[in-house]
Design an enzyme around this catalytic site. Sequence first.
Site, PDB file in Angstrom:
ATOM      1  N   ASN A   1       0.827  -1.205   0.000  1.00  0.00           N
ATOM      2  CA  ASN A   1       0.000   0.000   0.000  1.00  0.00           C
ATOM      3  C   ASN A   1       0.859   1.252   0.000  1.00  0.00           C
ATOM      4  OD1 ASN A   1      -1.988  -1.905   0.173  1.00  0.00           O
ATOM      5  ND2 ASN A   1      -2.421  -1.545   2.337  1.00  0.00           N
TER       6      ASN A   1
ATOM      7  N   HIS B   1       6.077  -0.488  -2.561  1.00  0.00           N
ATOM      8  CA  HIS B   1       5.656   0.219  -3.779  1.00  0.00           C
ATOM      9  C   HIS B   1       5.629   1.734  -3.589  1.00  0.00           C
ATOM     10  CE1 HIS B   1       3.554  -3.782  -4.998  1.00  0.00           C
ATOM     11  NE2 HIS B   1       4.857  -3.828  -5.154  1.00  0.00           N
TER      12      HIS B   1
ATOM     13  N   CYS C   1      16.492  14.787 -11.171  1.00  0.00           N
ATOM     14  CA  CYS C   1      17.517  14.802 -10.108  1.00  0.00           C
ATOM     15  C   CYS C   1      17.140  13.916  -8.932  1.00  0.00           C
ATOM     16  CB  CYS C   1      17.751  16.239  -9.637  1.00  0.00           C
ATOM     17  SG  CYS C   1      16.385  16.891  -8.661  1.00  0.00           S
TER      18      CYS C   1
HETATM   19  C1  BV8 Z   1       8.883  -5.503 -11.482  1.00  0.00           C
HETATM   20  C2  BV8 Z   1       2.013   1.305  -6.756  1.00  0.00           C
HETATM   21  C3  BV8 Z   1      10.981  -6.010 -12.450  1.00  0.00           C
HETATM   22  C4  BV8 Z   1       1.399   2.250  -7.728  1.00  0.00           C
HETATM   23  C5  BV8 Z   1       1.745  -0.991  -7.575  1.00  0.00           C
HETATM   24  C6  BV8 Z   1       4.274 -11.682 -15.604  1.00  0.00           C
HETATM   25  C7  BV8 Z   1       4.428 -12.596 -14.608  1.00  0.00           C
HETATM   26  C8  BV8 Z   1       4.921 -12.179 -13.374  1.00  0.00           C
HETATM   27  C9  BV8 Z   1       5.250 -10.839 -13.126  1.00  0.00           C
HETATM   28  C10 BV8 Z   1       5.072  -9.969 -14.157  1.00  0.00           C
HETATM   29  C11 BV8 Z   1       4.608 -10.360 -15.365  1.00  0.00           C
HETATM   30  N1  BV8 Z   1       4.537  -9.279 -16.155  1.00  0.00           N
HETATM   31  C12 BV8 Z   1       4.947  -8.205 -15.464  1.00  0.00           C
HETATM   32  C13 BV8 Z   1       5.280  -8.621 -14.253  1.00  0.00           C
HETATM   33  C14 BV8 Z   1       5.751  -7.868 -13.222  1.00  0.00           C
HETATM   34  C15 BV8 Z   1       4.617  -7.041 -12.549  1.00  0.00           C
HETATM   35  C16 BV8 Z   1       3.467  -7.907 -12.076  1.00  0.00           C
HETATM   36  O1  BV8 Z   1       3.551  -8.579 -11.087  1.00  0.00           O
HETATM   37  N2  BV8 Z   1       2.329  -7.811 -12.827  1.00  0.00           N
HETATM   38  C17 BV8 Z   1       1.158  -8.633 -12.438  1.00  0.00           C
HETATM   39  C18 BV8 Z   1      -0.091  -7.773 -12.568  1.00  0.00           C
HETATM   40  C19 BV8 Z   1       1.140  -9.855 -13.302  1.00  0.00           C
HETATM   41  N3  BV8 Z   1       5.317  -6.483 -11.442  1.00  0.00           N
HETATM   42  C20 BV8 Z   1       5.965  -5.323 -11.664  1.00  0.00           C
HETATM   43  O2  BV8 Z   1       5.932  -4.670 -12.693  1.00  0.00           O
HETATM   44  C21 BV8 Z   1       6.827  -4.867 -10.507  1.00  0.00           C
HETATM   45  N4  BV8 Z   1       8.126  -4.529 -10.968  1.00  0.00           N
HETATM   46  O3  BV8 Z   1       8.521  -6.660 -11.570  1.00  0.00           O
HETATM   47  O4  BV8 Z   1      10.111  -5.032 -11.862  1.00  0.00           O
HETATM   48  C22 BV8 Z   1      10.629  -5.977 -13.845  1.00  0.00           C
HETATM   49  C23 BV8 Z   1      11.028  -4.885 -14.542  1.00  0.00           C
HETATM   50  C24 BV8 Z   1      10.808  -4.911 -15.901  1.00  0.00           C
HETATM   51  C25 BV8 Z   1      10.050  -5.973 -16.502  1.00  0.00           C
HETATM   52  C26 BV8 Z   1       9.585  -7.027 -15.744  1.00  0.00           C
HETATM   53  C27 BV8 Z   1       9.892  -7.039 -14.387  1.00  0.00           C
HETATM   54  C28 BV8 Z   1       6.223  -3.570  -9.884  1.00  0.00           C
HETATM   55  C29 BV8 Z   1       4.901  -3.898  -9.276  1.00  0.00           C
HETATM   56  C30 BV8 Z   1       4.400  -2.678  -8.472  1.00  0.00           C
HETATM   57  C31 BV8 Z   1       3.351  -1.914  -9.222  1.00  0.00           C
HETATM   58  N5  BV8 Z   1       2.795  -0.849  -8.362  1.00  0.00           N
HETATM   59  N6  BV8 Z   1       1.296   0.009  -6.781  1.00  0.00           N
HETATM   60  C32 BV8 Z   1       0.021   2.696  -7.334  1.00  0.00           C
HETATM   61  O5  BV8 Z   1      -0.506   2.242  -6.302  1.00  0.00           O
HETATM   62  O6  BV8 Z   1      -0.500   3.543  -8.060  1.00  0.00           O
HETATM   63  S1  BV8 Z   1       0.941  -2.523  -7.573  1.00  0.00           S
HETATM   64  C33 BV8 Z   1      -0.591  -2.232  -6.777  1.00  0.00           C
HETATM   65  O7  BV8 Z   1      -1.426  -3.277  -7.202  1.00  0.00           O
HETATM   66  C34 BV8 Z   1      -0.572  -2.337  -5.279  1.00  0.00           C
HETATM   67  O8  BV8 Z   1       0.563  -1.750  -4.696  1.00  0.00           O
HETATM   68  C35 BV8 Z   1      -0.619  -3.838  -5.056  1.00  0.00           C
HETATM   69  O9  BV8 Z   1       0.670  -4.384  -5.130  1.00  0.00           O
HETATM   70  C36 BV8 Z   1      -1.379  -4.325  -6.257  1.00  0.00           C
HETATM   71  C37 BV8 Z   1      -2.788  -4.600  -5.858  1.00  0.00           C
HETATM   72  O10 BV8 Z   1      -2.767  -5.834  -5.218  1.00  0.00           O
HETATM   73  P1  BV8 Z   1      -3.489  -5.958  -3.774  1.00  0.00           P
HETATM   74  O11 BV8 Z   1      -2.938  -4.935  -2.861  1.00  0.00           O
HETATM   75  O12 BV8 Z   1      -3.403  -7.379  -3.404  1.00  0.00           O
HETATM   76  O13 BV8 Z   1      -5.001  -5.493  -4.062  1.00  0.00           O
HETATM   77  P2  BV8 Z   1      -6.148  -6.335  -4.817  1.00  0.00           P
HETATM   78  O14 BV8 Z   1      -7.250  -5.385  -5.045  1.00  0.00           O
HETATM   79  O15 BV8 Z   1      -5.584  -7.099  -5.970  1.00  0.00           O
HETATM   80  O16 BV8 Z   1      -6.591  -7.425  -3.721  1.00  0.00           O
HETATM   81  C38 BV8 Z   1      -7.162  -6.987  -2.517  1.00  0.00           C
HETATM   82  C39 BV8 Z   1      -7.551  -8.260  -1.768  1.00  0.00           C
HETATM   83  O17 BV8 Z   1      -8.082  -7.844  -0.507  1.00  0.00           O
HETATM   84  C40 BV8 Z   1      -8.632  -9.077  -2.478  1.00  0.00           C
HETATM   85  O18 BV8 Z   1      -8.244 -10.451  -2.477  1.00  0.00           O
HETATM   86  C41 BV8 Z   1      -9.892  -8.869  -1.606  1.00  0.00           C
HETATM   87  O19 BV8 Z   1     -10.652 -10.039  -1.487  1.00  0.00           O
HETATM   88  C42 BV8 Z   1      -9.277  -8.570  -0.250  1.00  0.00           C
HETATM   89  N7  BV8 Z   1     -10.099  -7.702   0.600  1.00  0.00           N
HETATM   90  C43 BV8 Z   1     -10.955  -6.722   0.225  1.00  0.00           C
HETATM   91  N8  BV8 Z   1     -11.508  -6.129   1.338  1.00  0.00           N
HETATM   92  C44 BV8 Z   1     -10.956  -6.771   2.433  1.00  0.00           C
HETATM   93  C45 BV8 Z   1     -10.055  -7.768   1.953  1.00  0.00           C
HETATM   94  N9  BV8 Z   1      -9.350  -8.570   2.768  1.00  0.00           N
HETATM   95  C46 BV8 Z   1      -9.534  -8.403   4.119  1.00  0.00           C
HETATM   96  N10 BV8 Z   1     -10.372  -7.446   4.646  1.00  0.00           N
HETATM   97  C47 BV8 Z   1     -11.108  -6.640   3.842  1.00  0.00           C
HETATM   98  N11 BV8 Z   1     -11.920  -5.731   4.379  1.00  0.00           N
HETATM   99 ZN    ZN Z   2      14.916  17.895  -9.951  1.00  0.00          ZN
END
Ligand code: BV8
Ligand code: ZN
Length: 242
Positions: free
Chosen positions: A100, A117, A128
């Site tokens: 988060n 993140h 810079c």
């Molecule tokens: C990287 C910041 C190296 C920005 C975020 C193919 C295979 C594997 C990996 C990859 C791939 N292709 C690309 C990748 C890499 C990619 C990735 O993983 N993509 C996924 C989608 C397949 N990862 C990246 O790009 C990372 N960097 O790998 O660099 C690299 C470099 C070059 C090329 C390749 C690799 C960077 C990832 C970070 C991105 N930035 N956020 C912003 O916020 O604006 S990610 C963002 O989305 C969040 O930070 C978080 O990580 C993600 C959301 O996931 P969750 O937090 O789990 O949220 P979600 O809604 O999905 O789930 C919520 C859950 O809560 C649900 O299950 C729900 O049931 C539950 N819930 C709801 N209410 C409740 C609850 N639980 C309990 N109580 C409740 N009340």
């Molecule tokens: Zn600057």
Amino acid sequence: MFSPTLIERLKTARSVAVLTGAGVSAESGIPTFRGESGLWKKFRPEELANFNAFMANPELVWEWYNWRRKLISEVKPNPGHFALAQLEQLKPEFVLITQNVDNLHHLAGNEKVYELHGNIMRSRCVDCNKIITNLNPEITTKIPRCACGGLLRPDVVWFGEMLPAHVIELAFQAARESEVFLTVGTSAQVQPAASLPIEALRNGAYVVEINFEPTVISHVVDESILGKSGEVLPQLINMLKN
Ligand code: BV8
Ligand code: ZN
């Protein structure tokens, strides 16, 4: 709700690590990403949460991040956040690893927080790398600039961008060294964060998922507790204290 093993392991554990996702902030009123009213239902990550999209249309991306900043600045931590702050007080070796960017764990009182993140309330210069923390959304021009003239961007990690190396290294180390690892409110679909519970499992930790619905790792963790983190976590802490 809680198995005797979980209570026993959590009571005796010295080192506890917790991974959180958007679900832990849902009860504070912040939309998750993939849920029904999730952000990715309305907005496309490839259009807004990656560097090329930002350089192509910084105004659009800033509009979205200012909307989220305003929303986040109007909410408070919920009982789930406060329970994790209590857990930090109870455990000598505690680490909170979050995906988060909403700063709510800090506001709830957690100190040992690894922001994988980044943090939406910070800005960074693309030229810079200067970090600015108090960019006031009111006076912000559509495209804020650094004193050096460079474009300012939200200090978050976008898709395709590497996570801060020291933070991800510390997070994997904490997962390896944890005796109990909790994964809370995350769909475990974004890498490398989603590999942390697996790393903990591989190194003998008792891994417990607390999530509103089953996830892609529910079948591999030791225990999967379905429920709202704002309700389950306070009960877990009460159980611990008794
Ligand atoms: C990287 C910041 C190296 C920005 C975020 C193919 C295979 C594997 C990996 C990859 C791939 N292709 C690309 C990748 C890499 C990619 C990735 O993983 N993509 C996924 C989608 C397949 N990862 C990246 O790009 C990372 N960097 O790998 O660099 C690299 C470099 C070059 C090329 C390749 C690799 C960077 C990832 C970070 C991105 N930035 N956020 C912003 O916020 O604006 S990610 C963002 O989305 C969040 O930070 C978080 O990580 C993600 C959301 O996931 P969750 O937090 O789990 O949220 P979600 O809604 O999905 O789930 C919520 C859950 O809560 C649900 O299950 C729900 O049931 C539950 N819930 C709801 N209410 C409740 C609850 N639980 C309990 N109580 C409740 N009340
Ligand atoms: Zn600057």
